[in-house]
Write a protein that holds these residues in place. Structure first.
Motif, PDB file in Angstrom:
ATOM      1  N   ARG A 183     -31.141 -11.030 -14.608  1.00 38.11           N
ATOM      2  CA  ARG A 183     -32.247 -10.083 -14.722  1.00 38.11           C
ATOM      3  C   ARG A 183     -33.481 -10.680 -14.081  1.00 38.11           C
ATOM      4  NH1 ARG A 183     -35.219  -6.751 -19.586  1.00 38.11           N
ATOM      5  NH2 ARG A 183     -34.542  -4.760 -18.759  1.00 38.11           N
ATOM      6  N   GLY A 184     -34.132  -9.874 -13.244  1.00 35.88           N
ATOM      7  CA  GLY A 184     -35.302 -10.387 -12.558  1.00 35.88           C
ATOM      8  C   GLY A 184     -34.968 -11.647 -11.795  1.00 35.88           C
ATOM      9  N   LYS A 185     -35.730 -12.697 -12.032  1.00 27.98           N
ATOM     10  CA  LYS A 185     -35.514 -13.966 -11.344  1.00 27.98           C
ATOM     11  C   LYS A 185     -34.609 -14.915 -12.136  1.00 27.98           C
ATOM     12  CE  LYS A 185     -40.015 -13.754  -9.024  1.00 27.98           C
ATOM     13  NZ  LYS A 185     -41.333 -14.426  -8.817  1.00 27.98           N
ATOM     14  N   VAL A 186     -34.124 -14.476 -13.275  1.00 25.84           N
ATOM     15  CA  VAL A 186     -33.284 -15.326 -14.112  1.00 25.84           C
ATOM     16  C   VAL A 186     -31.818 -15.004 -13.838  1.00 25.84           C
ATOM     17  CG1 VAL A 186     -32.736 -16.062 -16.457  1.00 25.84           C
ATOM     18  CG2 VAL A 186     -35.076 -15.388 -15.871  1.00 25.84           C
ATOM     19  N   ASP A 187     -31.043 -16.037 -13.595  1.00 23.56           N
ATOM     20  CA  ASP A 187     -29.624 -15.880 -13.255  1.00 23.56           C
ATOM     21  C   ASP A 187     -28.868 -17.012 -13.938  1.00 23.56           C
ATOM     22  OD1 ASP A 187     -27.140 -15.511 -12.132  1.00 23.56           O
ATOM     23  OD2 ASP A 187     -27.854 -15.412 -10.067  1.00 23.56           O
ATOM     24  N   LEU A 188     -28.127 -16.688 -15.001  1.00 25.15           N
ATOM     25  CA  LEU A 188     -27.479 -17.710 -15.824  1.00 25.15           C
ATOM     26  C   LEU A 188     -25.980 -17.476 -15.911  1.00 25.15           C
ATOM     27  CD1 LEU A 188     -29.962 -17.629 -18.853  1.00 25.15           C
ATOM     28  CD2 LEU A 188     -29.920 -19.324 -17.023  1.00 25.15           C
ATOM     29  N   PRO A 189     -25.201 -18.540 -16.083  1.00 25.33           N
ATOM     30  CA  PRO A 189     -23.777 -18.349 -16.364  1.00 25.33           C
ATOM     31  C   PRO A 189     -23.615 -17.659 -17.709  1.00 25.33           C
ATOM     32  CG  PRO A 189     -24.388 -20.664 -16.559  1.00 25.33           C
ATOM     33  CD  PRO A 189     -25.581 -19.960 -16.005  1.00 25.33           C
ATOM     34  N   ALA A 190     -22.788 -16.625 -17.742  1.00 23.62           N
ATOM     35  CA  ALA A 190     -22.576 -15.862 -18.972  1.00 23.62           C
ATOM     36  C   ALA A 190     -21.282 -16.303 -19.624  1.00 23.62           C
ATOM     37  CB  ALA A 190     -22.535 -14.364 -18.675  1.00 23.62           C
ATOM     38  N   ASN A 191     -21.324 -16.611 -20.901  1.00 28.19           N
ATOM     39  CA  ASN A 191     -20.103 -16.998 -21.583  1.00 28.19           C
ATOM     40  C   ASN A 191     -19.584 -15.857 -22.441  1.00 28.19           C
ATOM     41  OD1 ASN A 191     -21.467 -17.340 -24.296  1.00 28.19           O
ATOM     42  ND2 ASN A 191     -22.539 -18.941 -23.142  1.00 28.19           N
ATOM     43  N   GLY A 192     -18.310 -15.906 -22.725  1.00 25.25           N
ATOM     44  CA  GLY A 192     -17.692 -14.857 -23.525  1.00 25.25           C
ATOM     45  C   GLY A 192     -16.553 -14.195 -22.784  1.00 25.25           C
ATOM     46  N   ARG A 194     -47.915  -8.759 -32.411  1.00 23.00           N
ATOM     47  CA  ARG A 194     -46.865  -9.273 -31.532  1.00 23.00           C
ATOM     48  C   ARG A 194     -46.702 -10.774 -31.779  1.00 23.00           C
ATOM     49  NH1 ARG A 194     -43.989  -5.397 -28.250  1.00 23.00           N
ATOM     50  NH2 ARG A 194     -45.410  -3.642 -27.907  1.00 23.00           N
ATOM     51  N   ASP A 195     -45.453 -11.205 -32.015  1.00 24.52           N
ATOM     52  CA  ASP A 195     -45.218 -12.626 -32.236  1.00 24.52           C
ATOM     53  C   ASP A 195     -44.970 -13.353 -30.920  1.00 24.52           C
ATOM     54  OD1 ASP A 195     -42.518 -12.266 -31.497  1.00 24.52           O
ATOM     55  OD2 ASP A 195     -41.818 -12.167 -33.565  1.00 24.52           O
ATOM     56  N   GLU A 196     -44.529 -14.602 -30.984  1.00 24.62           N
ATOM     57  CA  GLU A 196     -44.396 -15.426 -29.790  1.00 24.62           C
ATOM     58  C   GLU A 196     -43.326 -14.930 -28.828  1.00 24.62           C
ATOM     59  OE1 GLU A 196     -41.998 -17.821 -32.937  1.00 24.62           O
ATOM     60  OE2 GLU A 196     -43.394 -16.126 -32.845  1.00 24.62           O
ATOM     61  N   PHE A 197     -42.430 -14.073 -29.299  1.00 24.19           N
ATOM     62  CA  PHE A 197     -41.419 -13.477 -28.422  1.00 24.19           C
ATOM     63  C   PHE A 197     -41.734 -12.019 -28.097  1.00 24.19           C
ATOM     64  CE2 PHE A 197     -39.115 -17.174 -29.893  1.00 24.19           C
ATOM     65  CZ  PHE A 197     -38.409 -17.563 -28.767  1.00 24.19           C
ATOM     66  N   GLY A 198     -42.922 -11.578 -28.444  1.00 27.96           N
ATOM     67  CA  GLY A 198     -43.327 -10.215 -28.133  1.00 27.96           C
ATOM     68  C   GLY A 198     -42.769  -9.169 -29.068  1.00 27.96           C
ATOM     69  N   VAL A 199     -42.042  -9.579 -30.089  1.00 32.63           N
ATOM     70  CA  VAL A 199     -41.471  -8.618 -31.037  1.00 32.63           C
ATOM     71  C   VAL A 199     -42.608  -7.976 -31.831  1.00 32.63           C
ATOM     72  CG1 VAL A 199     -39.986  -8.330 -33.060  1.00 32.63           C
ATOM     73  CG2 VAL A 199     -39.300  -9.867 -31.194  1.00 32.63           C
ATOM     74  N   ASP A 220     -37.393 -13.657 -21.666  1.00 34.75           N
ATOM     75  CA  ASP A 220     -37.635 -14.932 -22.352  1.00 34.75           C
ATOM     76  C   ASP A 220     -36.609 -15.293 -23.414  1.00 34.75           C
ATOM     77  OD1 ASP A 220     -38.516 -12.907 -24.044  1.00 34.75           O
ATOM     78  OD2 ASP A 220     -40.207 -14.043 -24.825  1.00 34.75           O
ATOM     79  N   GLN A 221     -35.655 -14.402 -23.720  1.00 39.14           N
ATOM     80  CA  GLN A 221     -34.611 -14.753 -24.678  1.00 39.14           C
ATOM     81  C   GLN A 221     -33.269 -15.057 -24.007  1.00 39.14           C
ATOM     82  OE1 GLN A 221     -34.394 -12.394 -28.367  1.00 39.14           O
ATOM     83  NE2 GLN A 221     -36.344 -11.436 -27.806  1.00 39.14           N
ATOM     84  N   GLY A 242     -35.001  -9.659 -23.594  1.00 40.90           N
ATOM     85  CA  GLY A 242     -36.273  -9.902 -24.250  1.00 40.90           C
ATOM     86  C   GLY A 242     -36.819  -8.604 -24.800  1.00 40.90           C
ATOM     87  N   ALA A 243     -37.982  -8.658 -25.431  1.00 41.30           N
ATOM     88  CA  ALA A 243     -38.540  -7.485 -26.103  1.00 41.30           C
ATOM     89  C   ALA A 243     -39.072  -6.446 -25.131  1.00 41.30           C
ATOM     90  CB  ALA A 243     -39.654  -7.916 -27.058  1.00 41.30           C
ATOM     91  N   ALA A 244     -39.622  -6.885 -24.004  1.00 38.07           N
ATOM     92  CA  ALA A 244     -40.224  -5.958 -23.028  1.00 38.07           C
ATOM     93  C   ALA A 244     -39.126  -5.457 -22.100  1.00 38.07           C
ATOM     94  CB  ALA A 244     -41.332  -6.645 -22.250  1.00 38.07           C
ATOM     95  N   THR A 245     -38.377  -4.467 -22.540  1.00 37.77           N
ATOM     96  CA  THR A 245     -37.100  -4.139 -21.914  1.00 37.77           C
ATOM     97  C   THR A 245     -37.207  -3.588 -20.494  1.00 37.77           C
ATOM     98  OG1 THR A 245     -37.168  -2.051 -23.120  1.00 37.77           O
ATOM     99  CG2 THR A 245     -35.877  -3.816 -24.080  1.00 37.77           C
ATOM    100  N   THR A 246     -38.307  -2.930 -20.159  1.00 37.08           N
ATOM    101  CA  THR A 246     -38.450  -2.412 -18.782  1.00 37.08           C
ATOM    102  C   THR A 246     -39.799  -2.790 -18.179  1.00 37.08           C
ATOM    103  OG1 THR A 246     -39.211  -0.257 -19.616  1.00 37.08           O
ATOM    104  CG2 THR A 246     -36.864  -0.468 -19.136  1.00 37.08           C
ATOM    105  N   ARG A 247     -40.302  -3.943 -18.543  1.00 36.33           N
ATOM    106  CA  ARG A 247     -41.597  -4.397 -18.033  1.00 36.33           C
ATOM    107  C   ARG A 247     -41.418  -5.742 -17.321  1.00 36.33           C
ATOM    108  NH1 ARG A 247     -44.744   0.181 -18.369  1.00 36.33           N
ATOM    109  NH2 ARG A 247     -44.768   1.005 -20.510  1.00 36.33           N
ATOM    110  N   PRO A 248     -41.051  -5.731 -16.037  1.00 35.60           N
ATOM    111  CA  PRO A 248     -40.789  -6.981 -15.320  1.00 35.60           C
ATOM    112  C   PRO A 248     -41.966  -7.945 -15.285  1.00 35.60           C
ATOM    113  CG  PRO A 248     -39.980  -5.092 -14.073  1.00 35.60           C
ATOM    114  CD  PRO A 248     -40.787  -4.542 -15.204  1.00 35.60           C
ATOM    115  N   ASP A 249     -43.184  -7.439 -15.400  1.00 37.11           N
ATOM    116  CA  ASP A 249     -44.352  -8.319 -15.345  1.00 37.11           C
ATOM    117  C   ASP A 249     -44.646  -8.999 -16.677  1.00 37.11           C
ATOM    118  OD1 ASP A 249     -44.719  -7.639 -12.688  1.00 37.11           O
ATOM    119  OD2 ASP A 249     -46.060  -5.975 -13.153  1.00 37.11           O
TER     120      ASP A 249
END
Length: 712
Positions: A612-621, A45-50, A682-683, A669-676
């Motif tokens: 997603r989870g505790k992250v809430d960002l403005p989405a562009n596009g 697993r790399d630094e992004f969990g991939v 992280d991406q 992120g890589a852990a698609t259904t693992r909130p913990d």
């Protein structure tokens, strides 16, 4: 007496409740596991969990891939397994039962049973290895298993997933859905089409945004940095059974892929190896024919070539979950010579479709990821297994190509294949496909680039490099659709007369503007021409729209209003339908903005969110811009959560020496259904900032960034 009757009823109800709780697992026969053998895979697993998976054999690597994916998204993988077993209704309810019905209607288990032995042994070994990886995870984590007797799975289960899901990508589910609802089947496209005929291009009931994706390949002669570029920009849901999962898979047998796959796939479906890469966009050829049967008086036979044949029928029991109970629901499925049959109030309709009763797509996917040059790759593509989807290709030699891949039926002339065909003759029933050589292709065009945004193959390489539509039979049913993404890509790429810098190429990929030559032009004209004198608030909105710069970059006061109005018209534009009533849609948007934000000019980023989870960002596009944020999910506070659009994005480039470098990003992120997990979100900031993380392809680079190394 009444008390005894009441008690008896209570006992009966209790017995029925118990039966509803236990009948489904008791009715299921556990599957046989794959043949016993040992597997050895290393997961890094790399630094992004991939996950980077290494195995001595391809089967070892598939085993490790399944285990790694289960660590990140076992829940969705189980839904895929349940789907292949006809138990989706037992897991998720009535919507799942519809999938189970389609599985039975198409006779997916029968197809796999009849043809599994035809799959080459090396491919079957990979399927078994993948199945064993899932079983291993289930054995080690029994508390996560959602249905009893769901495991073990075997290679045939994995094959069944491909057989079932493959035709959904060219709209078979829409045809079945329409017929089951007693509606007319969607018209095909196997004749020249006028502008008003384009409604045939979108399968019944599908959100047009589900058919999106972009892809670019640019040759080194056109790139300012002298490298060969390939951009994979698929548009998929951010969660669920067709959400991308990133992985790098390597074996000592020559498997060497970095890219992405869907849950349940033992193969990387798009990405690159050391020498070449490809990506996909959805295309819309006419690969489905519908026949109306002539039934006998008994409704149990049908006329075919002057004879009366029995209409095959059998009853299947679909498990449907209702709260804690699972109830068996009977459904009759039918079959005729042409294929599966749907009986409704209008009669009996047989369906024939590309790759029917075939498992060849499994070998084709496996062979293309093992190919090392254009010759091997095209040889693999010639296997004729993948029924539909565009392929955009590039390699280290500088070659770029576009392939309009489709298993075109060899149809006999004399019939209107766009409509319902007569079902009492064999003359309109095809039994073979037109091969790879006849598929539309653009290889090394003079323009130096190819792109696709779900457009026709006749607009994919720019003026002077395009295919001539007259060179291809209208019987192939090739679509002629246009969208804003298509229009903008052609405008932007064609304007680049000199070399394209990497920065400019990415600016094109992330473009958020609407072209006046697209559906947006006449739609905005209608909005601005509407008589709204009696509604002052709509007049104010109309005046704001006049100031809009036709760009959903979030930098102008009218962006939220303008983008919302594009959202309102996109479905009709994609389907070739008449645009909706501008006043009614403007009223809908204005009321929603006022309710949620108290104003008609909130910043677009306040309305459109990546959450997603505790992250809430403005989405562009935009809904139909090259930077896509296509599907919104309304929230209670009036904001819109983006759940579909730009998803897995990968930038791939080969330098003059042939060395490959790639970068990628996911919406979450890589852990698609693992909130913990730290890799659950992280991406997200990278994704919204239009930035990328490195893809560690070489083993030394992987180990230098390793955060965890283990063997499952």
């Amino acid at each position: 007496m009444l008390k005894r009757i009441g008690l008896g009823l209570l006992v009966l109800v209790a017995l029925l409740a118990v039966a509803a709780l236990v009948w489904e697992p008791l009715s299921v026969t556990a599957a046989a596991p794959p043949p016993a053998r040992s597997y050895d895979a290393q997961i890094v697993r790399d630094e992004f969990g991939v996950p980077h998976i290494y195995g001595k054999t391809d089967a070892d690597a598939a085993y490790g891939l399944a285990y790694a994916h289960a660590e990140d998204d076992f829940s969705t993988l189980q839904e895929v397994v349940a789907m292949t077993r006809g138990r989706t209704g037992a897991m998720i309810g009535a919507d799942g039962a519809k999938v189970d019905y389609v599985r039975a209607l198409l006779d997916v288990p029968g197809t796999v049973s009849r043809h599994y032995a035809e799959i080459p042994a090396d491919v079957r070994a990979v399927l078994d290895g993948y199945a064993t990886g899932l079983n291993r995870y289930a054995d080690k984590h029994p508390g996560e298993v959602r249905l009893s007797k769901l495991f073990p799975v075997n290679g045939q289960d994995i094959a069944a997933g491909f057989v079932l899901r493959s035709p959904f990508f060219f709209g078979l589910d829409g045809t079945i859905g329409a017929l089951n609802d007693g509606k007319d089947a969607p018209r095909g496209t196997a004749q020249p089409m006028s502008a008003t005929d384009t409604a045939a291009l979108t399968p019944y009931g599908r959100d047009p945004s589900m058919n999106g994706s972009n892809a670019f390949a640019v040759s080194p002669k056109k790139m300012a940095d002298g490298r060969t570029w390939l951009i994979s920009n698929s548009h998929q849901p951010y969660e669920g059974g067709v959400a991308w999962y990133e992985a790098n898979v390597h074996s000592e047998q020559g498997l060497d892929m970095a890219g992405a796959l869907f849950p349940g796939s033992p193969f990387v479906l798009l990405g690159h190896n050391r020498n070449l890469g490809w990506t996909n966009t959805v295309n819309g050829p006419d690969l489905i024919d519908v026949y109306k049967l002539v039934l006998g008086e008994d409704k149990k036979s049908y006329r075919y070539d002057g004879k009366w044949l029995p209409l095959e029928q059998r009853t299947v029991w679909l498990p449907v979950k209702f709260g804690p109970f699972t109830v068996p629901v009977p459904k009759t499925v039918y079959r005729a010579v042409q294929g599966p049959v749907v009986v409704n109030k209008n009669g009996a309709f047989a369906i024939r479709y590309a790759a029917q009763d075939s498992v060849k797509n499994l070998e084709q996917y496996f062979r293309i990821q093992k190919a090392q040059d254009w010759s091997q790759w095209t040889q693999a593509m010639s296997l004729g297994g993948i029924p539909a989807t565009n392929f955009i290709y590039a390699d280290k030699t500088g070659r770029i190509a576009f392939v309009y891949n489709a298993l075109f039926p060899q149809r006999a002339p004399g019939f209107d294949y766009r409509g319902v065909l007569p079902g009492d003759t064999s003359r309109d029933v095809w039994n073979a496909n037109i091969g790879f050589a006849a598929m539309p292709k653009v290889v090394d065009p003079a323009s130096g680039w190819v792109f696709n945004a779900n457009n026709t193959p006749f607009t994919t390489a720019g003026p002077g490099s395009e295919l001539d539509p007259k060179s291809f039979s209208p019987m192939l049913g090739i679509e002629r659709r246009t969208t804003n993404r298509i229009t903008r890509a052609i405008e932007l790429l064609s304007a680049e007369k000199g070399p394209i810098t990497p920065e400019r190429l990415l600016a094109i990929k992330f473009d958020t503007a609407y072209s006046r030559a697209s559906f947006a032009g006449p739609w905005i004209e209608k909005l601005l021409a509407a008589d709204l004198k009696s509604e002052p608030d709509l007049q104010r909105a109309q005046a704001l729209l006049r100031t809009w710069d036709w760009n959903s970059d979030g930098n102008a006061p009218a962006d939220a209003l303008g983008e919302a109005m594009m959202h309102m018209a996109n479905r009709a534009a994609y389907n070739g339908e008449k645009s909706p009533d501008p006043r009614a849609k403007l009223r809908e948007v204005v009321d929603a903005l006022m309710k949620g934000f108290g104003r008609i000019d909130p910043p677009l980023g306040d309305v459109q969110r990546l959450q997603r989870g505790k992250v809430d960002l403005p989405a562009n596009g935009g809904t139909d811009t090259l930077r896509a944020a296509t599907t919104w999910e309304p929230q209670k506070d009036g904001r819109m959560r983006v759940k579909h659009g730009d998803s897995f994005i990968m930038l791939i480039a080969w330098d003059k020496a042939g060395k490959v470098e790639s970068r990628s990003v996911q919406p979450y992120g890589a852990a698609t259904t693992r909130p913990d997990s730290p890799h659950y979100t992280d991406q997200m900031k990278l994704f919204e900032a239009r930035q990328f993380k490195p893809v560690h392809f070489e083993r030394a680079d992987v180990l230098a960034h390793a955060k965890r190394t283990y063997r499952p």
